[in-house]
Write an enzyme that holds these catalytic residues in place. Structure first.
Site, PDB file in Angstrom:
ATOM      1  N   SER A   1       0.865  -1.316   0.155  1.00  0.00           N
ATOM      2  CA  SER A   1       0.376   0.583  -0.475  1.00  0.00           C
ATOM      3  C   SER A   1       0.890   1.445  -0.237  1.00  0.00           C
ATOM      4  O   SER A   1       1.032   1.578  -1.187  1.00  0.00           O
ATOM      5  CB  SER A   1      -0.726  -0.288   1.441  1.00  0.00           C
ATOM      6  OG  SER A   1      -2.303   0.844   1.279  1.00  0.00           O
TER       7      SER A   1
ATOM      8  N   ASP B   1     -10.615  -4.051  -5.752  1.00  0.00           N
ATOM      9  CA  ASP B   1     -10.079  -3.261  -3.873  1.00  0.00           C
ATOM     10  C   ASP B   1     -10.269  -2.432  -4.040  1.00  0.00           C
ATOM     11  O   ASP B   1     -10.897  -1.458  -5.349  1.00  0.00           O
ATOM     12  CB  ASP B   1      -8.595  -2.968  -4.099  1.00  0.00           C
ATOM     13  CG  ASP B   1      -7.762  -2.379  -3.814  1.00  0.00           C
ATOM     14  OD1 ASP B   1      -8.311  -1.414  -2.815  1.00  0.00           O
ATOM     15  OD2 ASP B   1      -6.601  -2.490  -3.113  1.00  0.00           O
TER      16      ASP B   1
ATOM     17  N   HIS C   1      -8.314  -5.637  -0.664  1.00  0.00           N
ATOM     18  CA  HIS C   1      -6.752  -4.324  -0.153  1.00  0.00           C
ATOM     19  C   HIS C   1      -6.345  -5.007   0.926  1.00  0.00           C
ATOM     20  O   HIS C   1      -4.691  -4.639   0.522  1.00  0.00           O
ATOM     21  CB  HIS C   1      -6.931  -2.805   0.021  1.00  0.00           C
ATOM     22  CG  HIS C   1      -5.949  -1.644   0.107  1.00  0.00           C
ATOM     23  ND1 HIS C   1      -5.542  -1.409  -1.162  1.00  0.00           N
ATOM     24  CD2 HIS C   1      -5.415  -1.474   1.271  1.00  0.00           C
ATOM     25  CE1 HIS C   1      -4.747  -0.344  -1.095  1.00  0.00           C
ATOM     26  NE2 HIS C   1      -4.295  -0.791   0.407  1.00  0.00           N
TER      27      HIS C   1
END
Length: 204
Positions: A102, A152, A183
């Protein structure tokens, strides 16, 4: 930058640069690194930005909207830190592979967008396009693994595909791993990343 370094048992394995997601720290991805390459040395780094008390590598204006000026500054900060860290810990800079999740994956991509060959390769989970309208340096067949979720909520598939196209057009050898998820990291992604890593960096 606050960090940890742990010497690995396999001198031939690349050193893993661990870059956490929002709210993580320099220890967060150690279990992941141990799954992907147990013999590698580990360099875990903590981002210097705080968002509501949660560490990040650069500021954002809103969810999915980066503070581009800060991103450029923080990318330079990380690049200079790596120059110092490889000297301090006797790391081979030419054998440094990033594992980012991320926010950490995004700063790793930004390194590739700004500098010539800052890494040997990268495993990027849930990454976004850090900057647009920028000429990416020649990535010279750099092996890059991208793990993405088809559903996501933070990263549309079109965004991931744009990133893959940009890296591929810059010369990288990109492997895509799409999962039927969002995610969060999944075991499926990590196991495939381990197989890919072995194929790219450990098998003779």
């Amino acid at each position: 930058m606050k960090h940890i370094f742990r010497k690995g048992a396999d001198p031939n394995a690349p050193t893993l640069l661990l870059l956490h997601g929002t709210g993580g720290n320099e220890h967060d991805l150690v279990p992941l690194a141990e799954m992907i390459s147990p013999g590698s040395s580990i360099l875990g780094v903590r981002g210097n930005v705080l968002e509501n008390g949660m560490p990040r590598f650069f500021r954002r204006i809103a969810e999915g909207v980066f503070d581009e000026e800060d991103l450029v500054i923080r990318t330079k900060e990380l690049h200079e830190f790596l120059d110092d860290a490889v000297r301090e810990h006797a790391i081979n800079r030419n054998r440094l592979v990033a594992i980012g999740y991320s926010n950490g994956a995004n700063i790793a991509v930004s390194l590739l967008y700004h500098y010539e060959q800052p890494l040997m390769g990268a495993i990027l989970f849930k990454a976004m396009v850090p900057l647009r309208n920028r000429t990416v340096p020649d990535l010279q067949q750099m092996p890059i693994f991208i793990g993405a979720g088809k559903y996501d909520p933070l990263i549309p598939q079109t965004e991931t595909k744009e990133l893959i196209n940009t890296l591929t057009n810059a010369g990288a050898n990109v492997y895509e791993q799409w999962i039927d998820g969002g995610h969060q990291l999944t075991r499926e992604e990590v196991e495939r990343a381990k197989e890919w890593f072995n194929e790219q960096f450990l098998e003779a």
